[in-house]
Design a protein around this motif. Structure first.
Motif, PDB file in Angstrom:
ATOM      1  N   SER A 168       0.846  -1.180   0.000  1.00  0.00           N
ATOM      2  CA  SER A 168       0.000   0.000   0.000  1.00  0.00           C
ATOM      3  C   SER A 168       0.885   1.234   0.000  1.00  0.00           C
ATOM      4  O   SER A 168       1.644   1.457   0.942  1.00  0.00           O
ATOM      5  CB  SER A 168      -0.910   0.031   1.228  1.00  0.00           C
ATOM      6  N   PRO A 169       0.835   2.052  -1.053  1.00  0.00           N
ATOM      7  CA  PRO A 169       1.647   3.265  -1.089  1.00  0.00           C
ATOM      8  C   PRO A 169       1.350   4.217   0.067  1.00  0.00           C
ATOM      9  O   PRO A 169       2.243   4.932   0.528  1.00  0.00           O
ATOM     10  CB  PRO A 169       1.282   3.897  -2.429  1.00  0.00           C
ATOM     11  N   SER A 170       0.125   4.231   0.544  1.00  0.00           N
ATOM     12  CA  SER A 170      -0.249   5.120   1.631  1.00  0.00           C
ATOM     13  C   SER A 170      -0.037   4.483   2.995  1.00  0.00           C
ATOM     14  O   SER A 170      -0.230   5.142   4.025  1.00  0.00           O
ATOM     15  CB  SER A 170      -1.717   5.542   1.498  1.00  0.00           C
ATOM     16  N   GLY A 171       0.343   3.199   3.037  1.00  0.00           N
ATOM     17  CA  GLY A 171       0.616   2.530   4.293  1.00  0.00           C
ATOM     18  C   GLY A 171      -0.616   1.862   4.880  1.00  0.00           C
ATOM     19  O   GLY A 171      -1.707   1.893   4.316  1.00  0.00           O
ATOM     20  N   PHE A 172      -0.407   1.242   6.068  1.00  0.00           N
ATOM     21  CA  PHE A 172      -1.451   0.509   6.759  1.00  0.00           C
ATOM     22  C   PHE A 172      -1.621   1.094   8.152  1.00  0.00           C
ATOM     23  O   PHE A 172      -0.637   1.229   8.890  1.00  0.00           O
ATOM     24  CB  PHE A 172      -1.094  -0.979   6.874  1.00  0.00           C
ATOM     25  N   THR A 173      -2.873   1.428   8.503  1.00  0.00           N
ATOM     26  CA  THR A 173      -3.175   1.978   9.820  1.00  0.00           C
ATOM     27  C   THR A 173      -3.906   0.923  10.628  1.00  0.00           C
ATOM     28  O   THR A 173      -4.928   0.370  10.185  1.00  0.00           O
ATOM     29  CB  THR A 173      -4.037   3.241   9.697  1.00  0.00           C
ATOM     30  N   ILE A 174      -3.398   0.645  11.847  1.00  0.00           N
ATOM     31  CA  ILE A 174      -3.986  -0.368  12.724  1.00  0.00           C
ATOM     32  C   ILE A 174      -4.527   0.319  13.957  1.00  0.00           C
ATOM     33  O   ILE A 174      -3.768   0.879  14.760  1.00  0.00           O
ATOM     34  CB  ILE A 174      -2.940  -1.437  13.099  1.00  0.00           C
ATOM     35  N   GLU A 175      -5.858   0.279  14.081  1.00  0.00           N
ATOM     36  CA  GLU A 175      -6.517   0.889  15.220  1.00  0.00           C
ATOM     37  C   GLU A 175      -7.171  -0.152  16.122  1.00  0.00           C
ATOM     38  O   GLU A 175      -7.753   0.216  17.153  1.00  0.00           O
ATOM     39  CB  GLU A 175      -7.569   1.887  14.744  1.00  0.00           C
ATOM     40  N   SER A 176      -7.070  -1.433  15.737  1.00  0.00           N
ATOM     41  CA  SER A 176      -7.657  -2.501  16.540  1.00  0.00           C
ATOM     42  C   SER A 176      -6.926  -3.800  16.249  1.00  0.00           C
ATOM     43  O   SER A 176      -6.193  -3.924  15.265  1.00  0.00           O
ATOM     44  CB  SER A 176      -9.144  -2.662  16.220  1.00  0.00           C
ATOM     45  N   GLN A 177      -7.172  -4.776  17.080  1.00  0.00           N
ATOM     46  CA  GLN A 177      -6.558  -6.076  16.858  1.00  0.00           C
ATOM     47  C   GLN A 177      -7.139  -6.728  15.605  1.00  0.00           C
ATOM     48  O   GLN A 177      -6.436  -7.445  14.898  1.00  0.00           O
ATOM     49  CB  GLN A 177      -6.766  -6.975  18.070  1.00  0.00           C
ATOM     50  N   ALA A 178      -8.402  -6.463  15.323  1.00  0.00           N
ATOM     51  CA  ALA A 178      -9.007  -7.021  14.108  1.00  0.00           C
ATOM     52  C   ALA A 178      -8.297  -6.513  12.867  1.00  0.00           C
ATOM     53  O   ALA A 178      -8.061  -7.256  11.912  1.00  0.00           O
ATOM     54  CB  ALA A 178     -10.498  -6.668  14.067  1.00  0.00           C
ATOM     55  N   ALA A 179      -7.960  -5.255  12.871  1.00  0.00           N
ATOM     56  CA  ALA A 179      -7.239  -4.697  11.729  1.00  0.00           C
ATOM     57  C   ALA A 179      -5.863  -5.331  11.612  1.00  0.00           C
ATOM     58  O   ALA A 179      -5.358  -5.556  10.505  1.00  0.00           O
ATOM     59  CB  ALA A 179      -7.133  -3.189  11.867  1.00  0.00           C
ATOM     60  N   ALA A 180      -5.252  -5.630  12.757  1.00  0.00           N
ATOM     61  CA  ALA A 180      -3.955  -6.305  12.729  1.00  0.00           C
ATOM     62  C   ALA A 180      -4.096  -7.730  12.216  1.00  0.00           C
ATOM     63  O   ALA A 180      -3.268  -8.220  11.435  1.00  0.00           O
ATOM     64  CB  ALA A 180      -3.333  -6.292  14.119  1.00  0.00           C
ATOM     65  N   ASP A 181      -5.170  -8.397  12.636  1.00  0.00           N
ATOM     66  CA  ASP A 181      -5.378  -9.785  12.198  1.00  0.00           C
ATOM     67  C   ASP A 181      -5.630  -9.879  10.704  1.00  0.00           C
ATOM     68  O   ASP A 181      -5.371 -10.919  10.083  1.00  0.00           O
ATOM     69  CB  ASP A 181      -6.554 -10.394  12.955  1.00  0.00           C
ATOM     70  N   ALA A 182      -6.139  -8.822  10.119  1.00  0.00           N
ATOM     71  CA  ALA A 182      -6.388  -8.817   8.679  1.00  0.00           C
ATOM     72  C   ALA A 182      -5.107  -8.957   7.886  1.00  0.00           C
ATOM     73  O   ALA A 182      -5.135  -9.258   6.685  1.00  0.00           O
ATOM     74  CB  ALA A 182      -7.126  -7.546   8.283  1.00  0.00           C
ATOM     75  N   LEU A 183      -3.957  -8.715   8.554  1.00  0.00           N
ATOM     76  CA  LEU A 183      -2.660  -8.803   7.871  1.00  0.00           C
ATOM     77  C   LEU A 183      -1.928 -10.107   8.183  1.00  0.00           C
ATOM     78  O   LEU A 183      -0.751 -10.235   7.841  1.00  0.00           O
ATOM     79  CB  LEU A 183      -1.776  -7.615   8.283  1.00  0.00           C
ATOM     80  N   ASN A 184      -2.617 -11.038   8.821  1.00  0.00           N
ATOM     81  CA  ASN A 184      -1.936 -12.259   9.241  1.00  0.00           C
ATOM     82  C   ASN A 184      -1.344 -13.038   8.073  1.00  0.00           C
ATOM     83  O   ASN A 184      -0.332 -13.727   8.217  1.00  0.00           O
ATOM     84  CB  ASN A 184      -2.898 -13.163  10.017  1.00  0.00           C
ATOM     85  N   ASN A 185      -1.961 -12.950   6.898  1.00  0.00           N
ATOM     86  CA  ASN A 185      -1.474 -13.697   5.738  1.00  0.00           C
ATOM     87  C   ASN A 185      -0.416 -12.947   4.945  1.00  0.00           C
ATOM     88  O   ASN A 185       0.050 -13.431   3.919  1.00  0.00           O
ATOM     89  CB  ASN A 185      -2.645 -14.047   4.817  1.00  0.00           C
ATOM     90  N   CYS A 186      -0.069 -11.753   5.435  1.00  0.00           N
ATOM     91  CA  CYS A 186       0.922 -10.936   4.722  1.00  0.00           C
ATOM     92  C   CYS A 186       2.281 -11.131   5.381  1.00  0.00           C
ATOM     93  O   CYS A 186       2.593 -10.467   6.378  1.00  0.00           O
ATOM     94  CB  CYS A 186       0.525  -9.472   4.750  1.00  0.00           C
ATOM     95  N   SER A 187       3.080 -12.018   4.850  1.00  0.00           N
ATOM     96  CA  SER A 187       4.414 -12.212   5.423  1.00  0.00           C
ATOM     97  C   SER A 187       5.315 -11.017   5.153  1.00  0.00           C
ATOM     98  O   SER A 187       6.235 -10.725   5.913  1.00  0.00           O
ATOM     99  CB  SER A 187       5.052 -13.488   4.859  1.00  0.00           C
ATOM    100  N   THR A 188       5.034 -10.304   4.067  1.00  0.00           N
ATOM    101  CA  THR A 188       5.802  -9.105   3.723  1.00  0.00           C
ATOM    102  C   THR A 188       4.848  -7.942   3.532  1.00  0.00           C
ATOM    103  O   THR A 188       3.888  -8.036   2.760  1.00  0.00           O
ATOM    104  CB  THR A 188       6.625  -9.317   2.440  1.00  0.00           C
ATOM    105  N   ILE A 189       5.136  -6.878   4.238  1.00  0.00           N
ATOM    106  CA  ILE A 189       4.355  -5.653   4.113  1.00  0.00           C
ATOM    107  C   ILE A 189       5.222  -4.617   3.412  1.00  0.00           C
ATOM    108  O   ILE A 189       6.346  -4.335   3.830  1.00  0.00           O
ATOM    109  CB  ILE A 189       3.931  -5.103   5.486  1.00  0.00           C
ATOM    110  N   THR A 190       4.719  -4.080   2.307  1.00  0.00           N
ATOM    111  CA  THR A 190       5.411  -2.998   1.611  1.00  0.00           C
ATOM    112  C   THR A 190       4.628  -1.724   1.837  1.00  0.00           C
ATOM    113  O   THR A 190       3.544  -1.534   1.279  1.00  0.00           O
ATOM    114  CB  THR A 190       5.542  -3.294   0.108  1.00  0.00           C
ATOM    115  N   GLY A 191       5.177  -0.849   2.680  1.00  0.00           N
ATOM    116  CA  GLY A 191       4.495   0.367   3.093  1.00  0.00           C
ATOM    117  C   GLY A 191       4.645   0.535   4.599  1.00  0.00           C
ATOM    118  O   GLY A 191       5.052  -0.381   5.316  1.00  0.00           O
ATOM    119  N   ASP A 192       4.290   1.688   5.083  1.00  0.00           N
ATOM    120  CA  ASP A 192       4.407   1.965   6.516  1.00  0.00           C
ATOM    121  C   ASP A 192       3.264   1.309   7.279  1.00  0.00           C
ATOM    122  O   ASP A 192       2.139   1.211   6.779  1.00  0.00           O
ATOM    123  CB  ASP A 192       4.389   3.467   6.768  1.00  0.00           C
TER     124      ASP A 192
END
Length: 511
Positions: free
Chosen positions: A31-55
């Motif tokens: 994500s060019p604009s990055g990822f914002t995590i405001e809850s554990q659910a939002a964090a869990d949504a990235l569980n399948n992302c072994s590599t994150i490109t963006g802040d």
């Protein structure tokens, strides 16, 4: 109920944004604009992302803990700020952050659990984390022969936290931080940066735990270094600083830098109440000033014996009984030494400053009691320099004196030779003209011959005697009438002379 439904809606929206950001092969989320995590659910949504490109930004006052499951690499920044209730951040699989790791204004954050985190290619910036005491980085990946921790390539700034150890930092691989600032960590009693050797533009360890122990065993070169409120510092390998070195408000009694040779800025040692031994035996130069002041227990400075050059001012102030700087010669700034010991002796420095080999813009040395303006120190009385000539003038005078001496010697030799030659010529002329029995002028004494002239001016030529009295001239043959005409002996007034005798003598006497 309404707030709970609202949160679910927000989580669903965040999940949708993440999914819309794109998944590559199911394990790379970008994500060019990055990822914002405001809850554990939002964090869990990235569980399948072994590599994150963006802040990845963690924020939200309702958060108490966040776990980033499944994420192994973040190609960007990881940041958390202004989460008043956040207590724990975990990333069980995260091994690399390619940019910065930033935590700020998290008053309740107590634990960071990143057991596989080996590398932060950017910097670590932590500020105002007063409850942070438990930091676990890289403890599951460290080989048996290495220390656990994270290698940091960028800056390290850890301020106002509750940490008690920096063991989570590992400098044994290729870490080369530009700036290291460890400040205001009141529980930090042991600052061990083993492995840090080169490259820091600035190293500041100040206002941490009371009498903190600082260990920098491998540090060889550093930019500026500032140590404050420390109880011990260990820098055995440090050979140079590219900027200033300051040791202030510490409680150690010994400061030793046995291999330090050059300081690229100023040396400042002040307000260290227990310091009684300052030892930098190999220091030769400082490109800034040197200040040693207000160290109550420091009575002697004897271990700066190689110091010869200082570009700034040298200011020494305290209760000194002895200060020795035997190699000091060149000071671009000035020299000021003030001892509150009334028995201090300034003689050595007075003599040094009086030499032409010492250069400084100003010089002062004295012993003054607090509140007094009277100098009690012993001083050297320099000779009067009113008639002292400069080196070039003295050299010219010496050269002219040598030339004049040589000229005088040559003149005396010439007179001596001339006089000697005159004596030899006189002797030669005397030898050729003088014969035994003849006067110095070569005139014959006729009275010796028993002959006198009866008439003056008889027309006879002047003559000189070349024979001895009574000697028969060569080739003389007496005439037959000699005996007849012999003049009586002693008759020197007879007018008649023996003609033959006179004629014979005239034949061998000439002018």
């Amino acid at each position: 109920m309404e707030s709970r439904w609202r949160r679910r809606c927000v989580d669903s929206a965040v999940l949708a944004i993440i999914l819309l950001a794109g998944l590559s092969n199911g394990d790379n989320c970008t994500s060019p604009s990055g990822f914002t995590i405001e809850s554990q659910a939002a964090a869990d949504a990235l569980n399948n992302c072994s590599t994150i490109t963006g802040d990845v930004n963690i924020q939200g006052n309702d958060l108490t803990q966040i776990t980033l499951n499944g994420i192994e690499k973040i190609h960007g920044n990881l940041a958390a700020s202004s989460c008043d209730g956040l207590q724990t951040i975990s990333a069980p699989a995260l091994s690399k952050i390619s940019s910065n790791f930033t935590l700020s204004s998290l008053p309740l954050l107590a634990s960071l659990n990143f057991p596989f985190l080996d590398n932060v290619n950017g910097g670590i910036y932590w500020d105002t984390l007063s409850e942070l005491t438990d930091v676990s980085f890289g403890n599951l990946t460290a080989p048996s022969h290495e220390l656990p921790g994270t290698n940091v390539d960028g800056d390290i700034s850890i301020s106002n936290t509750g940490i008690s150890s920096l063991a989570f930092l590992n400098f044994t691989h290729y870490s080369n931080p530009a700036t290291i600032s460890i400040k205001g960590n009141q529980r930090l009693s042991n600052v061990n940066l083993t492995g840090l050797s080169w490259g820091s533009n600035s190293l500041a360890i100040v206002n941490n735990g009371l009498s903190a122990q600082i260990f920098l065993p491998d540090l060889r070169s550093v930019g500026a270094i500032t140590i404050g409120n420390a109880g011990h510092i260990y820098i055995p390998s440090l050979s140079e600083t590219l900027a200033s070195m300051e040791m202030s408000n510490n409680t150690f009694n010994v400061f030793s830098a046995p291999n330090l040779t050059n300081i690229g800025g100023s040396l400042i040692v002040r307000n260290n109440d227990l310091l009684d031994d300052l030892s930098i035996p190999l220091l030769t130069s400082a490109k800034g000033g040197i200040t040693v002041a207000n160290n109550a227990a420091l009575h002697m400075i004897n271990d700066l014996g190689q110091l010869w050059f200082c570009q700034g001012n040298i200011t020494l102030s305290g209760y000194f009984s002895n200060v020795t700087l035997p190699s000091l010669r060149n000071i671009i700034g000035g020299f000021h030494l003030n001892s509150s010991n009334p028995d201090f002796d300034c003689t050595t420095f007075d003599k040094l400053s009086d030499r032409s080999s010492w250069s400084s813009s100003f010089y002062s040395c004295g012993a003054y009691l607090p509140g007094s303006t009277k100098d009690l120190a012993k001083h050297y009385q320099a000779p009067d320099r009113d008639l002292e000539l400069s080196k070039p003038v003295r050299a010219i005078i010496i050269i002219l004196s040598v030339i004049a001496g040589l000229f005088l010697c040559a003149l005396l030799m010439r007179l001596y030779v001339k006089k000697t030659r005159g004596r030899r010529g006189s002797l030669t002329r005397s030898g050729s003209r003088t014969v035994a029995g003849i006067g110095a002028e070569g005139d014959m004494d006729l009275e010796e011959l028993g002959v006198t002239r009866s008439v003056e001016g008889d027309g006879l030529p002047k003559y000189r005697r070349v024979g001895r009295p009574g000697e028969v001239p060569p080739g003389y043959t007496p005439s037959k009438n000699v005996g007849a005409n012999q003049v009586e002996t002693g008759n020197v007034n007879t007018e008649t002379l023996n003609t033959a005798r006179v004629e014979a003598r005239r034949r061998w006497i000439f002018w």
